[in-house]
Design a protein around this motif. Sequence first.
Motif, PDB file in Angstrom:
ATOM      1  N   VAL A  36       0.777  -1.238   0.023  1.00 41.65           N
ATOM      2  CA  VAL A  36       0.030   0.056  -0.017  1.00 41.65           C
ATOM      3  C   VAL A  36       0.873   1.327  -0.225  1.00 41.65           C
ATOM      4  CG1 VAL A  36      -1.738   1.296   1.531  1.00 41.65           C
ATOM      5  CG2 VAL A  36      -1.903  -1.162   1.075  1.00 41.65           C
ATOM      6  N   GLU A  37       1.987   1.192   0.647  1.00 40.17           N
ATOM      7  CA  GLU A  37       3.018   2.214   0.460  1.00 40.17           C
ATOM      8  C   GLU A  37       2.833   3.522   1.123  1.00 40.17           C
ATOM      9  OE1 GLU A  37       4.176   1.380  -3.643  1.00 40.17           O
ATOM     10  OE2 GLU A  37       6.160   1.165  -3.132  1.00 40.17           O
ATOM     11  N   GLY A  38       1.898   3.476   2.019  1.00 35.44           N
ATOM     12  CA  GLY A  38       1.338   4.660   2.781  1.00 35.44           C
ATOM     13  C   GLY A  38       0.188   5.573   1.915  1.00 35.44           C
ATOM     14  N   GLU A  39      -0.377   4.869   0.989  1.00 35.68           N
ATOM     15  CA  GLU A  39      -1.421   5.771   0.239  1.00 35.68           C
ATOM     16  C   GLU A  39      -2.765   5.574   0.844  1.00 35.68           C
ATOM     17  OE1 GLU A  39      -1.332   4.968  -3.866  1.00 35.68           O
ATOM     18  OE2 GLU A  39       0.712   4.531  -4.141  1.00 35.68           O
ATOM     19  N   PRO A  40      -3.749   6.563   0.608  1.00 34.01           N
ATOM     20  CA  PRO A  40      -5.241   6.055   0.958  1.00 34.01           C
ATOM     21  C   PRO A  40      -5.350   4.699   0.123  1.00 34.01           C
ATOM     22  CG  PRO A  40      -5.025   8.274   0.354  1.00 34.01           C
ATOM     23  CD  PRO A  40      -3.674   7.765  -0.145  1.00 34.01           C
ATOM     24  N   CYS A  41      -6.304   3.772   0.469  1.00 31.60           N
ATOM     25  CA  CYS A  41      -6.273   2.894  -0.393  1.00 31.60           C
ATOM     26  C   CYS A  41      -7.880   1.872   0.059  1.00 31.60           C
ATOM     27  CB  CYS A  41      -5.333   1.488  -0.128  1.00 31.60           C
ATOM     28  SG  CYS A  41      -5.606   0.507   1.364  1.00 31.60           S
ATOM     29  N   ALA A  42      -8.201   1.314  -0.922  1.00 33.27           N
ATOM     30  CA  ALA A  42      -9.644   0.873  -1.082  1.00 33.27           C
ATOM     31  C   ALA A  42      -9.510  -0.676  -0.265  1.00 33.27           C
ATOM     32  CB  ALA A  42     -10.288   0.932  -2.303  1.00 33.27           C
ATOM     33  N   VAL A  43     -10.512  -1.262   0.490  1.00 31.99           N
ATOM     34  CA  VAL A  43     -10.826  -2.466   0.999  1.00 31.99           C
ATOM     35  C   VAL A  43     -12.084  -2.868   0.168  1.00 31.99           C
ATOM     36  CG1 VAL A  43     -10.836  -4.165   2.765  1.00 31.99           C
ATOM     37  CG2 VAL A  43      -9.251  -2.382   2.842  1.00 31.99           C
ATOM     38  N   LEU A  44     -12.187  -4.098  -0.245  1.00 27.86           N
ATOM     39  CA  LEU A  44     -13.324  -4.652  -0.822  1.00 27.86           C
ATOM     40  C   LEU A  44     -13.642  -6.161  -0.427  1.00 27.86           C
ATOM     41  CD1 LEU A  44     -12.185  -3.087  -3.597  1.00 27.86           C
ATOM     42  CD2 LEU A  44     -14.381  -3.523  -4.337  1.00 27.86           C
ATOM     43  N   LEU A  45     -14.641  -6.220   0.322  1.00 29.61           N
ATOM     44  CA  LEU A  45     -14.922  -7.574   0.928  1.00 29.61           C
ATOM     45  C   LEU A  45     -15.656  -8.251  -0.030  1.00 29.61           C
ATOM     46  CD1 LEU A  45     -15.750  -6.938   4.444  1.00 29.61           C
ATOM     47  CD2 LEU A  45     -13.702  -7.382   3.553  1.00 29.61           C
ATOM     48  N   ALA A  46     -15.332  -9.527  -0.897  1.00 31.65           N
ATOM     49  CA  ALA A  46     -15.782 -10.102  -1.939  1.00 31.65           C
ATOM     50  C   ALA A  46     -17.123 -10.605  -1.778  1.00 31.65           C
ATOM     51  CB  ALA A  46     -14.844 -11.150  -2.590  1.00 31.65           C
ATOM     52  N   ASP A  47     -17.373 -10.943  -0.460  1.00 31.71           N
ATOM     53  CA  ASP A  47     -18.968 -11.621  -0.123  1.00 31.71           C
ATOM     54  C   ASP A  47     -19.810 -10.465  -0.301  1.00 31.71           C
ATOM     55  OD1 ASP A  47     -17.741 -13.915   1.145  1.00 31.71           O
ATOM     56  OD2 ASP A  47     -18.159 -13.098   3.136  1.00 31.71           O
ATOM     57  N   ASP A  48     -19.397  -9.215   0.020  1.00 32.65           N
ATOM     58  CA  ASP A  48     -20.502  -8.105  -0.134  1.00 32.65           C
ATOM     59  C   ASP A  48     -20.465  -7.925  -1.859  1.00 32.65           C
ATOM     60  OD1 ASP A  48     -21.429  -8.521   2.269  1.00 32.65           O
ATOM     61  OD2 ASP A  48     -19.842  -6.760   3.098  1.00 32.65           O
ATOM     62  N   VAL A  49     -21.306  -8.301  -2.536  1.00 31.55           N
ATOM     63  CA  VAL A  49     -21.618  -7.876  -3.628  1.00 31.55           C
ATOM     64  C   VAL A  49     -22.455  -6.617  -3.994  1.00 31.55           C
ATOM     65  CG1 VAL A  49     -22.298  -8.530  -6.043  1.00 31.55           C
ATOM     66  CG2 VAL A  49     -20.814  -9.984  -4.615  1.00 31.55           C
ATOM     67  N   ILE A  50     -22.097  -5.633  -4.805  1.00 27.36           N
ATOM     68  CA  ILE A  50     -22.962  -4.399  -4.739  1.00 27.36           C
ATOM     69  C   ILE A  50     -23.029  -4.125  -6.246  1.00 27.36           C
ATOM     70  CG2 ILE A  50     -23.500  -2.007  -4.140  1.00 27.36           C
ATOM     71  CD1 ILE A  50     -21.554  -2.616  -1.577  1.00 27.36           C
ATOM     72  N   LEU A  51     -24.151  -4.086  -6.714  1.00 22.87           N
ATOM     73  CA  LEU A  51     -24.188  -3.776  -8.193  1.00 22.87           C
ATOM     74  C   LEU A  51     -24.855  -2.527  -8.294  1.00 22.87           C
ATOM     75  CD1 LEU A  51     -25.335  -7.458  -9.435  1.00 22.87           C
ATOM     76  CD2 LEU A  51     -22.780  -6.226  -9.384  1.00 22.87           C
TER      77      LEU A  51
END
Length: 300
Positions: free
Chosen positions: A126-141
């Motif tokens: 990640v090297e100190g950047e703001p980053c996203a996290v996605l939990l694959a279980d939660d599908v959002i369309l």
Amino acid sequence: MTLPSVRKAIFPAAGLGTRFLPVTKAQPKEMLPLVDKPTIQYGVEEAIASGIEQVIMVTGGGKRAIVDHFDRSLELEHYLEERGRGDLLHILGEVDDLSNRLLITYVQQKEPRGLGHAVWTARLLVEGEPCAVLLADDVILSAARPALKQLIDAHGKTGATVLAVRRVPRSEVSRYGIIATRGSKGGIHEVTDIVEKPPADDAPSDLAALGRYVLLPGVFDELDRGEPGAGNEIQLVDAIKRTIGRQPVVGVEFEGDYYDTGTVPGYLRANLMLAMKREGLREDLIPLLRELLEASPEPR
Ligand code: G1P
């Protein structure tokens, strides 16, 4: 002030999938199909549509199928060509195209110590950047802006750690991280507290943080402490909570259809709902469902 855009996304995918045994004995739960696509592919597509350039998959033992899925399969391509099934090649091409648009890297979570620990495992990439996290279980369309893009846009406006939130029935709050808020503007709530899986009578609200996050680097500093929380696991929610007051944290009431595929009933529901939206399947399913309702088969 223009904030740097969020380029990296972590997919924690090291869980053992115990809720789905025996199917997850030799197969990652992230590869279970939603109709005909593995669950994790929906998340990867959302990440790309949200402008993500690098995906960091946090995997554990027995997750080889995820790596293979996002790799090119020359063997299968040749086989299809030789057998005169070139008409199917575009399906492989679509998956291939996803991985061509991303740098996908894999890190191993060597022991299952919780979601926070899984995210922390990716810290060096990640090297100190703001980053996203996605939990694959939660599908959002979402027909319009992908859910993660809605979070990234809110991060751009506020400079905050951003959580995807949605109201859930009180009877379900103990399944989620629940936020307390102080005021909201345009669907963006200022978060004053967050509690992992509180009992219904002790929950600060009915706003649940679902599986999308944009994290400020400060969250990783808190994860560095490695303090276990609920269930004796290192919780992402606890690390976010400890940044409140020092760094802004907001919750975005996102738009889109949300499917919790992390339980067997939720997974079956998602499959049915998505199949019903698919032309060519819907026509077969409607009479089948009617038939099932009328026959109402007894459990065996
Ligand atoms: C995780 C998080 C929880 C969040 C939930 C969303 O829990 O720990 O805060 O609300 O995902 O799905 P899990 O479902 O992995 O138990």
